[in-house]
Design a protein around this motif. Structure first.
Motif, PDB file in Angstrom:
ATOM      1  N   LYS A   7       4.669  -0.779   1.195  1.00 49.90           N
ATOM      2  CA  LYS A   7       3.923   0.135   0.324  1.00 49.90           C
ATOM      3  C   LYS A   7       3.905  -0.327  -1.127  1.00 49.90           C
ATOM      4  CE  LYS A   7       7.517   3.634  -0.628  1.00 49.90           C
ATOM      5  NZ  LYS A   7       8.648   2.873  -0.090  1.00 49.90           N
ATOM      6  N   ASP A   8       4.996  -0.945  -1.612  1.00 48.87           N
ATOM      7  CA  ASP A   8       5.000  -1.432  -2.998  1.00 48.87           C
ATOM      8  C   ASP A   8       4.018  -2.588  -3.182  1.00 48.87           C
ATOM      9  OD1 ASP A   8       6.822   0.366  -4.041  1.00 48.87           O
ATOM     10  OD2 ASP A   8       8.543  -0.822  -3.403  1.00 48.87           O
ATOM     11  N   PHE A   9       3.910  -3.453  -2.169  1.00 49.99           N
ATOM     12  CA  PHE A   9       2.906  -4.517  -2.209  1.00 49.99           C
ATOM     13  C   PHE A   9       1.507  -3.902  -2.271  1.00 49.99           C
ATOM     14  CE2 PHE A   9      -0.261  -6.705   0.444  1.00 49.99           C
ATOM     15  CZ  PHE A   9      -0.467  -7.847  -0.326  1.00 49.99           C
ATOM     16  N   ILE A  10       1.283  -2.857  -1.485  1.00 47.00           N
ATOM     17  CA  ILE A  10      -0.018  -2.178  -1.470  1.00 47.00           C
ATOM     18  C   ILE A  10      -0.311  -1.564  -2.837  1.00 47.00           C
ATOM     19  CG2 ILE A  10      -1.285  -0.206  -0.510  1.00 47.00           C
ATOM     20  CD1 ILE A  10       0.138  -0.766   2.159  1.00 47.00           C
ATOM     21  N   PHE A  11       0.692  -0.942  -3.448  1.00 47.99           N
ATOM     22  CA  PHE A  11       0.491  -0.284  -4.738  1.00 47.99           C
ATOM     23  C   PHE A  11       0.082  -1.288  -5.823  1.00 47.99           C
ATOM     24  CE2 PHE A  11       3.720   3.188  -3.399  1.00 47.99           C
ATOM     25  CZ  PHE A  11       2.716   3.841  -2.710  1.00 47.99           C
ATOM     26  N   TRP A  12       0.780  -2.423  -5.884  1.00 48.14           N
ATOM     27  CA  TRP A  12       0.422  -3.457  -6.864  1.00 48.14           C
ATOM     28  C   TRP A  12      -0.980  -4.002  -6.591  1.00 48.14           C
ATOM     29  CZ3 TRP A  12       2.669  -3.995 -11.306  1.00 48.14           C
ATOM     30  CH2 TRP A  12       4.025  -3.735 -11.459  1.00 48.14           C
ATOM     31  N   SER A  13      -1.277  -4.192  -5.310  1.00 48.25           N
ATOM     32  CA  SER A  13      -2.593  -4.736  -4.934  1.00 48.25           C
ATOM     33  C   SER A  13      -3.725  -3.800  -5.325  1.00 48.25           C
ATOM     34  CB  SER A  13      -2.652  -4.994  -3.418  1.00 48.25           C
ATOM     35  OG  SER A  13      -1.681  -5.930  -3.027  1.00 48.25           O
ATOM     36  N   VAL A  14      -3.466  -2.496  -5.194  1.00 44.18           N
ATOM     37  CA  VAL A  14      -4.489  -1.492  -5.520  1.00 44.18           C
ATOM     38  C   VAL A  14      -4.963  -1.638  -6.967  1.00 44.18           C
ATOM     39  CG1 VAL A  14      -4.726   0.971  -6.026  1.00 44.18           C
ATOM     40  CG2 VAL A  14      -3.966   0.235  -3.770  1.00 44.18           C
ATOM     41  N   LEU A  15      -4.050  -1.937  -7.868  1.00 40.57           N
ATOM     42  CA  LEU A  15      -4.418  -2.088  -9.279  1.00 40.57           C
ATOM     43  C   LEU A  15      -5.351  -3.281  -9.503  1.00 40.57           C
ATOM     44  CD1 LEU A  15      -1.011  -1.378 -11.088  1.00 40.57           C
ATOM     45  CD2 LEU A  15      -2.994   0.132 -10.927  1.00 40.57           C
ATOM     46  N   ALA A  16      -5.292  -4.245  -8.584  1.00 36.60           N
ATOM     47  CA  ALA A  16      -6.133  -5.438  -8.722  1.00 36.60           C
ATOM     48  C   ALA A  16      -7.546  -5.235  -8.193  1.00 36.60           C
ATOM     49  CB  ALA A  16      -5.478  -6.621  -7.994  1.00 36.60           C
ATOM     50  N   ILE A  17      -7.736  -4.256  -7.309  1.00 38.49           N
ATOM     51  CA  ILE A  17      -9.016  -4.108  -6.607  1.00 38.49           C
ATOM     52  C   ILE A  17     -10.190  -3.789  -7.529  1.00 38.49           C
ATOM     53  CG2 ILE A  17     -10.256  -2.876  -4.793  1.00 38.49           C
ATOM     54  CD1 ILE A  17      -8.140  -4.801  -3.769  1.00 38.49           C
ATOM     55  N   PRO A  18     -10.050  -2.890  -8.533  1.00 38.82           N
ATOM     56  CA  PRO A  18     -11.187  -2.672  -9.441  1.00 38.82           C
ATOM     57  C   PRO A  18     -11.629  -3.958 -10.134  1.00 38.82           C
ATOM     58  CG  PRO A  18      -9.574  -0.928  -9.717  1.00 38.82           C
ATOM     59  CD  PRO A  18      -8.935  -1.964  -8.833  1.00 38.82           C
ATOM     60  N   MET A  19     -10.658  -4.794 -10.519  1.00 31.00           N
ATOM     61  CA  MET A  19     -11.003  -6.072 -11.144  1.00 31.00           C
ATOM     62  C   MET A  19     -11.651  -7.023 -10.139  1.00 31.00           C
ATOM     63  SD  MET A  19      -7.816  -6.695 -13.771  1.00 31.00           S
ATOM     64  CE  MET A  19      -6.531  -6.073 -12.711  1.00 31.00           C
ATOM     65  N   LYS A  20     -11.168  -6.958  -8.890  1.00 32.68           N
ATOM     66  CA  LYS A  20     -11.782  -7.756  -7.836  1.00 32.68           C
ATOM     67  C   LYS A  20     -13.245  -7.338  -7.640  1.00 32.68           C
ATOM     68  CE  LYS A  20     -11.393  -8.984  -2.925  1.00 32.68           C
ATOM     69  NZ  LYS A  20     -10.605  -8.852  -1.672  1.00 32.68           N
ATOM     70  N   GLY A  21     -13.505  -6.036  -7.724  1.00 38.11           N
ATOM     71  CA  GLY A  21     -14.868  -5.541  -7.604  1.00 38.11           C
ATOM     72  C   GLY A  21     -15.778  -6.121  -8.664  1.00 38.11           C
ATOM     73  N   LEU A  22     -15.301  -6.178  -9.915  1.00 37.58           N
ATOM     74  CA  LEU A  22     -16.101  -6.733 -11.007  1.00 37.58           C
ATOM     75  C   LEU A  22     -16.303  -8.235 -10.841  1.00 37.58           C
ATOM     76  CD1 LEU A  22     -14.631  -4.818 -14.105  1.00 37.58           C
ATOM     77  CD2 LEU A  22     -16.669  -4.283 -12.759  1.00 37.58           C
TER      78      LEU A  22
END
Length: 495
Positions: A341-356
């Motif tokens: 879950k901690d890996f998922i939480f950190w990854s989530v913060l990256a997704i909006p930037m991945k979208g851009l």
């Protein structure tokens, strides 16, 4: 203003349709996997997986990336309104599809002994690979029809084709597995490919075009731009696969297989949750962008509009992912995987930037700057690999999530700098403000989890989730008149 609202609605419509298709396909895949587990067991699933991975490798090489690259040419021809150009473009593309199909068949037959030995340790499955080579004909031809539907932006037909194709594959495969068990693996793969081909033929007849008399010299000449871009895409796909393999090998050798399993499981949950947004983007946005790429004002406006909707939709999806992550892990996996879950939480913060990054990366493809595309992809993939190795070495599984966050921040800076210097593009104030709000809400949720712990964090998270959803729906309503769409659907249902 009316045209701008129409563009938002078109983007939202495509995202909704293909997002729904993606969810449906995941559901069908789960049913298929469950049925296969019962009918052919783990050995049969392993056999099926080995055959499919081998065929996918050959497909990646033999397809020359034509199905992806041709979307740009078909979309530009379609947007021009020139029927002659449209017919000529598709005629050239169709001939190249036959070339790639033949190449796939030849490569599979020629290397069948090696494929069998590499995958199974012996040449006992050589004849199976020879039989499976026919799937390249069905796959190439059906893929060509779907590319045509994408390029002409027939999203309704394309969505229907995907759904019916998934159901057809399930219906024709299960009886074979039921009757023949593990011996039905090869026949099931062939019949499934043929079934999908028949489905694609039905939808091909929905779009009319005229055959154009073109000799093979013209076919090669006119098709080379497609091939060059396709080869660039193929190179990037192979590089991405190789880098994923290197990372997995590094984790298994320097860490444990348990770490590798946790990482892959966490990544699968994140990608499964947000995959519908990126699938919709790749399916509809790229051909739409390619159609207006020669008009500077239009493509810049479209990129910003797509970015706004991607951030709005991702904000809701990601905040719900954070909120439900522990429950999802327990349902889809087991308690053993809760450390993911901690890996998922950190990854989530990256997704909006991945979208851009995704939104802007398509600009380079639509412009046809193959060399620039490869350079950017090589640099970003190497950076990601290096950071993954370093952060895993020092911070373990959580480090891989941190690496994703840091990497995509760097990627975003790189791609924005490239587009600003090369095409004088920059994001609108709306995109920037929406991105900051999204990152802020996601960060606050994670801070609550770290400070309060479970189950107390759920109470604070609930408030943040509710506020984020209200804000996102309000922003969405401003762009697509969400209330009007709901009222229209209600009216239709009453009738």
């Amino acid at each position: 203003m009316e045209l701008k609202t129409t563009n938002y609605k078109s983007i939202f419509k495509a995202t909704s349709i293909f997002g729904g298709v993606q969810v449906f396909n995941i559901f069908v895949t789960l049913i298929r996997s469950k049925a296969l587990a019962i009918l052919i067991g783990t050995a049969g699933m392993g056999l099926n997986g080995l055959f499919m991975s081998s065929l996918n490798l050959i497909k990646t090489i033999s397809s020359l990336g034509i199905s992806e690259s041709a979307v740009k040419d078909i979309s530009k021809a379609y947007s021009s309104g020139d029927k002659v150009t449209m017919d000529k473009t598709f005629t050239v593309f169709k001939r190249w599809i036959w070339i790639t199909a033949a190449l796939g068949i030849v490569l599979t037959i020629a290397f069948s002994p090696l494929l069998s030995k590499f995958a199974f340790g012996s040449t006992n499955h050589t004849s199976s690979y020879i039989l499976l080579s026919i799937t390249f004909l069905f796959g190439a031809l059906s893929g060509g029809i779907y590319t045509f539907l994408r390029g002409t932006r027939q999203i309704g037909y394309l969505a229907q084709a995907n759904i019916i194709g998934a159901v057809t594959g399930l219906i024709v495969a299960l009886p074979i597995f039921y009757c023949y068990g593990i011996q039905g693996v090869v026949p099931a793969i062939i019949v499934t490919a043929f079934g999908n081909f028949l489905v694609s033929l039905y939808f091909r007849n929905k779009v009319k075009f005229n055959k154009v008399a073109i000799n093979w010299t013209e076919t090669i000449t006119l098709g080379m731009p497609m091939v060059k871009l396709g080869l660039s895409l193929t190179f990037v796909n192979l590089m991405t696969t190789a880098i994923a393999f290197i990372l997995n090998a590094f984790i298994s050798k320097t860490g444990t297989l348990s770490d590798l399993g946790i990482y892959n499981a966490g990544q699968a949950i994140v990608e499964g949750y947000v995959g519908m947004v990126f699938t919709a983007m790749a399916t509809d946005y790229f051909p739409r962008l390619a159609g207006v790429i020669d008009t500077e004002f239009k493509w810049k406006e479209l990129v910003n509009q797509q970015a706004e909707l991607v951030i709005i939709i991702l904000s809701v999806v990601l905040i719900l992912l954070i909120f439900t992550a522990p429950l999802l892990i327990r349902i889809l996996l087991s308690k053993e995987f809760l450390v993911a879950k901690d890996f998922i939480f950190w990854s989530v913060l990256a997704i909006p930037m991945k979208g851009l990054v995704w939104v802007t990366s398509f600009v380079i493809l639509a412009k046809g700057d193959n060399k620039l595309f490869i350079i950017v992809e090589v640099i970003t993939n190497v950076i990601l690999l290096i950071f993954n190795i370093l952060f895993y070495k020092y911070y373990g599984i959580n480090g891989l999530g941190i690496s994703m966050l840091v990497s995509y921040f760097i990627f975003m800076v790189i791609i924005i700098a490239v587009l600003k210097s090369k095409y004088s593009f920059q994001f609108s104030k709306e995109v920037i403000s929406l991105s900051l709000v999204s990152l802020a809400s996601l960060s606050m949720c994670l801070i609550c989890i770290k400070l309060l712990g479970y189950p107390n964090a759920y109470y604070a998270e609930s408030i943040i989730v509710l506020l984020t959803i209200i804000f996102s729906l309000n922003e969405l309503n401003k762009r697509v008149n969400l209330k009007g769409i709901i009222l229209y659907i209600k009216d239709k249902l009453k009738r």
